[in-house]
Structures are given as C-alpha cells and as structure tokens.
Design a protein around this motif. Sequence first.
Motif, mmCIF file in Angstrom:
data_model
loop_
_atom_site.group_PDB
_atom_site.id
_atom_site.type_symbol
_atom_site.label_atom_id
_atom_site.label_comp_id
_atom_site.label_asym_id
_atom_site.label_seq_id
_atom_site.Cartn_x
_atom_site.Cartn_y
_atom_site.Cartn_z
ATOM 1 N N THR A 9 39.478 38.636 51.639
ATOM 2 C CA THR A 9 40.454 38.608 50.544
ATOM 3 C C THR A 9 39.941 37.696 49.431
ATOM 4 O OG1 THR A 9 42.138 38.734 52.264
ATOM 5 C CG2 THR A 9 42.910 38.303 50.033
ATOM 6 N N GLY A 10 39.670 38.290 48.297
ATOM 7 C CA GLY A 10 39.296 37.523 47.098
ATOM 8 C C GLY A 10 38.083 36.621 47.280
ATOM 9 N N THR A 12 34.655 34.930 46.800
ATOM 10 C CA THR A 12 33.822 34.641 45.627
ATOM 11 C C THR A 12 32.728 33.651 46.013
ATOM 12 O OG1 THR A 12 35.653 35.045 44.120
ATOM 13 C CG2 THR A 12 33.914 33.611 43.297
ATOM 14 N N ARG A 22 32.108 38.411 43.536
ATOM 15 C CA ARG A 22 33.264 38.124 42.669
ATOM 16 C C ARG A 22 34.537 38.778 43.204
ATOM 17 N NH1 ARG A 22 30.841 39.085 36.690
ATOM 18 N NH2 ARG A 22 28.647 38.839 37.203
ATOM 19 N N GLY A 23 35.351 37.988 43.849
ATOM 20 C CA GLY A 23 36.685 38.457 44.264
ATOM 21 C C GLY A 23 36.672 39.697 45.136
ATOM 22 N N SER A 25 37.607 41.979 48.119
ATOM 23 C CA SER A 25 38.599 42.194 49.179
ATOM 24 C C SER A 25 38.212 43.469 49.900
ATOM 25 C CB SER A 25 40.000 42.331 48.584
ATOM 26 O OG SER A 25 40.347 41.115 47.952
ATOM 27 N N GLY A 60 38.556 32.395 48.327
ATOM 28 C CA GLY A 60 38.884 33.563 49.148
ATOM 29 C C GLY A 60 38.824 33.252 50.635
ATOM 30 N N ARG A 210 30.969 42.888 42.638
ATOM 31 C CA ARG A 210 32.328 43.445 42.796
ATOM 32 C C ARG A 210 32.279 44.776 43.516
ATOM 33 N NH1 ARG A 210 33.122 41.718 37.359
ATOM 34 N NH2 ARG A 210 34.651 40.031 37.311
#
Length: 300
Positions: A9-10, A12, A22-23, A25, A60, A210
């Motif tokens: 989850t998220g 980074t 980057r983030g 999930s 995260g 991402r």
Amino acid sequence: MNAPAIELTGVTKRFGEVEAVRGVSLAVAPGRTFGLIGHNGAGKSTLFRMMLGLIVPDAGTLRLLGEPSDGARFREVRQQIGYLPEHVALYDNLSGLETLRFYAKLRGAARAECDAALERVGLAHAATRKVRGYSKGMRQRLGFAQALLGKPKLLFLDEPTNGLDPQAIHDFYRVIAELKAEGATVVLTSHILAEIEQRVDEVAILREGRIVAQGSVAELRERAELPVRLIVRVTAEARERLIATLGASAEDAAHVALSVNRGDKLARIAQLAAEPGVSDLRLVEPSLEAVFLEHSQEAA
Ligand SMILES: Nc1ncnc2c1ncn2[C@@H]1O[C@H](COP(=O)(O)OP(=O)(O)OP(=O)(O)O)[C@@H](O)[C@H]1O
C-alpha cells in the motif's frame, strides 16, 4: 477469499534524487503466478528488495504472507520466501551440490533437499562439478535451485530465464507450473514479454516507479483497446479485391490481413466470411509487447 500473499500500500522508495518506486499499491492472491514488467530502471528490483525486507521503504506498508515487513515475525516469514536475484552470487571453487548445501545451511533448509533441487532444475548430472566450469545457463539453473530450498510459499525471481536456452526456458516454466500446483505464489520479472504472456496469471506494468496497468493479459489487452488482426486465406482474385475494397494488406501470396477494432470484430468476420474466395480465417490478438509499448508511449 484468502488473505493476499502480497499486499503493498502506497510503497515509495527514493535513492537521493531518484524516486525509484512511487506509491505502489498491489495485491497478489496466494497461488498466483505474477509477472512484473517494466523498462530498465522502472523499479522492479527495488520493489523485490523491499518485499524481501532487504531495503526499507520511505513510505507505505508491505505485508507478505500476512505479516508486515517491519513486524517482529517477519524473520519467520522470510524463511518461507525464495529469491533468485538478477545477479546470483556463486563461489567458483564449490561444486553445485556444495553450493546448495551452503545455501541450505544459511536458510535453515534440510541438507537432503539439495539433491532433489538439483534434479528439479536439471543439474543432477553436474552436481559434483565445480561451478567455475558451469555455463551461464547452468549458473542460472543453480541460482534457481537455491531459491527452491526450504520449499518456499512465495518466490521472487528476478529475470530467471536470462541466459537460458529455449529448452531450459521450457523446463523452467514446467517447474513454475509444478510450484503453482503445490500452492506457491511466484512473482517474476522478464524483458521477454512473449515468453511470460502465456505463463502468468496476472501482470503489472511498472513505469518510472508507478504501476500503470495491472490484470490478466486478456484484461490488459481489452483495456488497451488495440486493434485485433484478422488473417484470411484467399484466392488470387479475392486477394486483389480485398486489398482494393477493404484496405486489407498483403500477408503473403495466399493471405491478407485486416486490422479491426475489437468492437467491430464479429461484424468484420461475418463480412469476410461472405466474400467469395475466402477459405479460412485466423484472429490474432495484440501481443503483451504491443500492450506494454502502448503504455510506454503514453508516457512520451
Ligand atoms: N542502491 C541504489 N542507489 C541509487 N540508485 C538506485 C539504487 N538502486 C536502484 N537505484 C535506481 O532506482 C531506479 C530503479 O532501479 P531498479 O534496479 O529497481 O530498476 P529495474 O526495473 O529492476 O531495472 P532493470 O530492468 O534494468 O533491472 C533506477 O533509476 C536505479 O538507478
């Protein structure tokens, strides 16, 4: 549904100026074979290393086999994870069997597993030979055998087929199918998209840290809305006619190809079937590579 084998989850991670992940999930259900694809430097290895607890995310959370990666019980979870790094470290002076015994000791796996692991990756014949004399593919197989020690429930394989010949690639995916049947969750990376296309349950496309697409290959194809190709077998007369009237392109002396939107597929097939001189039709879905390139171009 069972708890995910992997849940991010998220997540980074930054290295100085570089935001490598980057983030992100992501959830992977147990028993799935999951392909992580992306260009060089997209962040695949960094994600792997965070999932293994080798590096810590800046932000995260990660849960593997139900346990948070920063929790007290993660050491136990780590015992149930096999890892084949992109560049596997091997000692030239050890034989294949000695190498595995070394890793078995490190991992707390039974010594007796080593022979079976060598057999499984097709290296039993070279068990007592020094690694110094192993070919690139043999080294890769040995690295894979090492990842299998301890009967892991979760396997991370970073470019596992790098350097393997076609037979070895086939053998490798046979073992992956066996592991899946035994209930293991497998996450692998590869730059050879044609190779993983038929062999993974799901893929995630990573671009510049991402996730830009995730799902089964069929789902990604549908979402990408790329045209499908209809290849029809034609007589010489029909060949000329279809090129002139339908904008088909010549495939070879006996075939023409038509690129059509997914939504128009059935209508176009019916239209082609009604044309005189058309005797066969084959539908070619866009490849995973085409889907991947479509996502890469979106970035440009
Ligand atoms: N230890 C590190 N120090 C500094 N930068 C790093 C480090 N590890 C990774 N990076 C950078 O983070 C980004 C992601 O790298 P990563 O190795 O995760 O990509 P990758 O998708 O595995 O690439 P490849 O397909 O080439 O193996 C790259 O820009 C890389 O240079």
